[in-house]
Design a protein around this motif. Structure first.
Motif, PDB file in Angstrom:
ATOM      1  N   ILE A  35      23.767  23.847  16.634  1.00 50.54           N
ATOM      2  CA  ILE A  35      22.907  22.686  16.884  1.00 50.54           C
ATOM      3  C   ILE A  35      23.691  21.394  16.681  1.00 50.54           C
ATOM      4  O   ILE A  35      23.648  20.491  17.519  1.00 50.54           O
TER       5      ILE A  35
ATOM      6  N   VAL B 255      17.548  25.369  18.254  1.00 55.73           N
ATOM      7  CA  VAL B 255      16.790  24.163  17.929  1.00 55.73           C
ATOM      8  C   VAL B 255      16.471  24.220  16.438  1.00 55.73           C
ATOM      9  O   VAL B 255      16.396  25.317  15.864  1.00 55.73           O
TER      10      VAL B 255
ATOM     11  N   GLU C 133      21.202  20.512  20.526  1.00 53.41           N
ATOM     12  CA  GLU C 133      19.927  21.228  20.541  1.00 53.41           C
ATOM     13  C   GLU C 133      19.697  21.842  21.913  1.00 53.41           C
ATOM     14  O   GLU C 133      20.037  21.249  22.930  1.00 53.41           O
ATOM     15  N   GLY C 134      19.123  23.032  21.899  1.00 49.14           N
ATOM     16  CA  GLY C 134      18.806  23.709  23.149  1.00 49.14           C
ATOM     17  C   GLY C 134      19.915  24.587  23.684  1.00 49.14           C
ATOM     18  O   GLY C 134      19.769  25.189  24.747  1.00 49.14           O
ATOM     19  N   THR C 135      21.034  24.683  22.955  1.00 47.89           N
ATOM     20  CA  THR C 135      22.123  25.562  23.385  1.00 47.89           C
ATOM     21  C   THR C 135      21.666  27.013  23.281  1.00 47.89           C
ATOM     22  O   THR C 135      21.142  27.418  22.242  1.00 47.89           O
ATOM     23  N   PRO C 136      21.841  27.809  24.328  1.00 51.68           N
ATOM     24  CA  PRO C 136      21.459  29.219  24.234  1.00 51.68           C
ATOM     25  C   PRO C 136      22.438  29.998  23.353  1.00 51.68           C
ATOM     26  O   PRO C 136      23.660  29.829  23.476  1.00 51.68           O
TER      27      PRO C 136
ATOM     28  N   ASP D 260      27.736  31.726  21.357  1.00 49.46           N
ATOM     29  CA  ASP D 260      27.300  30.540  22.098  1.00 49.46           C
ATOM     30  C   ASP D 260      28.171  30.384  23.343  1.00 49.46           C
ATOM     31  O   ASP D 260      29.201  31.047  23.461  1.00 49.46           O
TER      32      ASP D 260
ATOM     33  N   LEU E  62      17.093  29.660  21.969  1.00 38.79           N
ATOM     34  CA  LEU E  62      17.675  28.331  22.086  1.00 38.79           C
ATOM     35  C   LEU E  62      17.869  27.789  20.679  1.00 38.79           C
ATOM     36  O   LEU E  62      16.968  27.883  19.837  1.00 38.79           O
TER      37      LEU E  62
END
Length: 139
Positions: free
Chosen positions: A61, A25, A66-69, A89, A23
């Protein structure tokens, strides 16, 4: 006016030397840099790999959240000694743009750094994802 991102195609390496899904971050950026610093590509560790991965992950990011795989891939020296760095992404629509940041701008230099240290870079669009990649000379 921003320059469009290069769109030249590069054939994805079938077997990357390094592949990690994570992820996106902020704390992942230095952790990934540390992990990659111990992997030699070609004959020696290549510090520009860390820079490119940091900039590509930071762009995800900043522009996707934030938290995008993401999946990070690095393929060692192939095709004339080139090292390929790629970050995939899940948003095929949000393409990076190379900008000319002003001296007072606090952001907007990441792709300029990538452009300066890489031999070439580009974006590959899939139906449900995109991959931003760059190629570096062997360290």
């Amino acid at each position: 006016m921003p320059d469009p991102a290069p769109t030249s195609r590069s054939t994805p390496a079938p077997n990357p030397d390094f592949e990690l899904s994570l992820l996106a971050v902020p704390k992942a950026v230095p952790e990934l840099r540390r992990t990659l610093s111990s992997h030699p590509y070609g004959h020696a560790p290549h510090p520009d790999i860390q820079l490119c991965v940091s900039e590509l992950l930071s762009n995800v990011i900043r522009h996707l959240g934030e938290g995008t795989p993401v999946t990070v891939r690095v393929t060692g020296a192939q095709d004339g000694g080139r090292i390929r760095v790629a970050v995939t992404d899940p948003d095929p629509r949000a393409w990076p743009l190379l900008r000319r940041a002003g001296s007072d701008d606090e952001t907007g230099r990441g792709l300029a750094l990538l452009d300066a240290v890489s031999l070439r870079w580009g974006v590959e669009q899939g139906p449900d994802s995109k991959t931003v990649w760059c190629e570096l000379g062997e360290g």
